[in-house]
Motif scaffolding. Structure first.
Motif, PDB file in Angstrom:
ATOM      1  N   SER A   1       0.828  -1.210   0.000  1.00 45.77           N
ATOM      2  CA  SER A   1       0.000   0.000   0.000  1.00 45.77           C
ATOM      3  C   SER A   1       0.861   1.258   0.000  1.00 45.77           C
TER       4      SER A   1
ATOM      5  N   ASN B   1      -4.627   7.078   6.157  1.00 45.29           N
ATOM      6  CA  ASN B   1      -3.745   5.946   6.417  1.00 45.29           C
ATOM      7  C   ASN B   1      -3.401   5.851   7.905  1.00 45.29           C
TER       8      ASN B   1
ATOM      9  N   TYR C   1      -6.259   4.727  -4.149  1.00 45.61           N
ATOM     10  CA  TYR C   1      -5.689   4.480  -2.825  1.00 45.61           C
ATOM     11  C   TYR C   1      -6.752   4.169  -1.778  1.00 45.61           C
TER      12      TYR C   1
ATOM     13  N   LEU D   1      -6.797   0.721   0.369  1.00 47.48           N
ATOM     14  CA  LEU D   1      -6.796   0.761   1.833  1.00 47.48           C
ATOM     15  C   LEU D   1      -8.053   0.102   2.392  1.00 47.48           C
TER      16      LEU D   1
END
Length: 352
Positions: free
Chosen positions: A18, A107, A158, A162
């Motif tokens: 990631s 994140n 992204y 995630l």
């Protein structure tokens, strides 16, 4: 390896792909934001290193660290610092800046919750401060069409990646929770329900019988002279006898029957929707099969069973009184010579 080290390695392995994807997509976003300022070669080199080299260095650092969890935490804070640095370098261009900071924050929240999110914000602020010293940026409130399109890949891909990682982690944790729950309710030696779990099922079956006026029986099973088996042949052989009985129970009971280890050499079985006569036949056949077993450890070893049976009766005040009837029947089986099935119906006892 320490627990912290193990957790760190697990975290580093989950974050490696990631991070590589996020920083690659982030490079496109930052490069589009920096291009109008015609950055010098060292700035381009720094962007390339951060986007394409740092993810692999971070992973190797975690693998080689004595405390991988702490190393990966530092890596994540450095990611946030770099994000703040590039926000300042882009002269706070609104869309690339918000995209960079929000992806970093998302994140950090996913990894460490609110506390780590705050730590990430501090690291981002430090990065902005260093960038202001290096570039002395001015605020540019215009995002070009090219910069907008450069931000779309990270905005779309992204969060998807995630989210998928979090989903997989949730599935894994759910499976582990189920496995731990099963272990907490299973006797380690026999693989059957342990004492507490079986008693819980007995209460459920009692309430089901009381509501539906349906029949059921419970059996208490005792291995005859088990102490003598342990004393003569050893505890290892005694454990083998216990496992053999649990195997016979699994092989000869219905899928709906619930067998457990009540304690020591005593086992227990719930037989839903089974009248006493049929339950007696089933238990007697099970006793015969167990009696015929041979043991490679010592051909002279033979083991037998005493079994007490009790059907559900409306007169039972609770599950314990039902269980007491089965215990009374087991006592009768043992006191009348062992190696037999005794059943109780009210005040009547019958031995087979």
């Amino acid at each position: 390896m320490s627990v912290a080290g193990g957790k760190g390695l697990s975290l580093a392995a989950r974050l490696y792909k990631s991070r590589a994807l996020g920083l690659t997509l982030g490079f496109v976003c930052v490069a589009a934001g920096m291009y109008p300022f015609h950055p010098s070669g060292w700035v381009w080199a720094l962007m390339i290193a951060n986007g394409f080299i740092w993810p692999h260095l971070a992973y190797q650092w975690s693998l080689r660290s004595s405390n991988s969890l702490r190393a990966e935490t530092r890596n994540l804070l450095f990611d946030s610092f770099c994000g703040g640095f590039w926000v300042g370098a882009m002269h706070f261009n609104p869309l690339p800046s918000v995209t960079t900071l929000s992806m970093m924050t998302m994140n950090n929240v996913a990894i460490g919750g609110p506390r780590f999110m705050l730590a990430g914000w501090v690291a981002q602020a430090l990065g902005v401060g260093v960038s202001m010293l290096v570039f002395t940026p001015a605020f540019i409130a215009v995002t070009s069409e090219a910069q907008l399109y450069a931000c779309l890949p990270i905005l779309m891909l992204y969060p998807l990646v995630l989210g998928w990682i979090c989903y997989r982690q949730t599935i894994t944790l759910s499976r582990h929770k189920r496995e731990l729950l099963a272990l907490s309710r299973t006797d380690s030696l026999s693989g059957l329900l342990n004492h507490g779990a079986w008693k819980d099922h007995l209460e459920i079956e009692f309430q089901r019988c009381r509501r539906g006026q349906q029949g059921a029986a419970i059996a208490l099973i005792d291995i005859d002279h088990f102490k003598a088996i342990n004393d003569t042949y050893g505890h290892v052989t005694g454990d083998i006898v216990l496992r053999q009985l649990s195997k016979v129970l699994r092989q000869n009971l219905r899928a709906t029957d619930l067998a457990g280890r009540y304690g020591g050499d005593e086992f227990c079985v719930i037989l839903p929707d089974m009248p006493l006569g049929r339950a007696t036949e089933v238990m007697d056949a099970l006793r015969d099969r167990f009696n015929c077993l041979g043991y490679a450890q010592d051909p002279t070893l033979r083991a037998s069973l005493s079994i007490g049976l009790a059907p559900y009766q409306a007169s039972h005040s609770d599950a314990i009184s039902w269980l007491n009837d089965a215990d009374q029947a087991l006592y009768e089986a043992k006191s009348s010579g062992r190696n037999r099935v005794s059943s109780v119906l009210g005040s009547w006892l019958k031995s087979v």
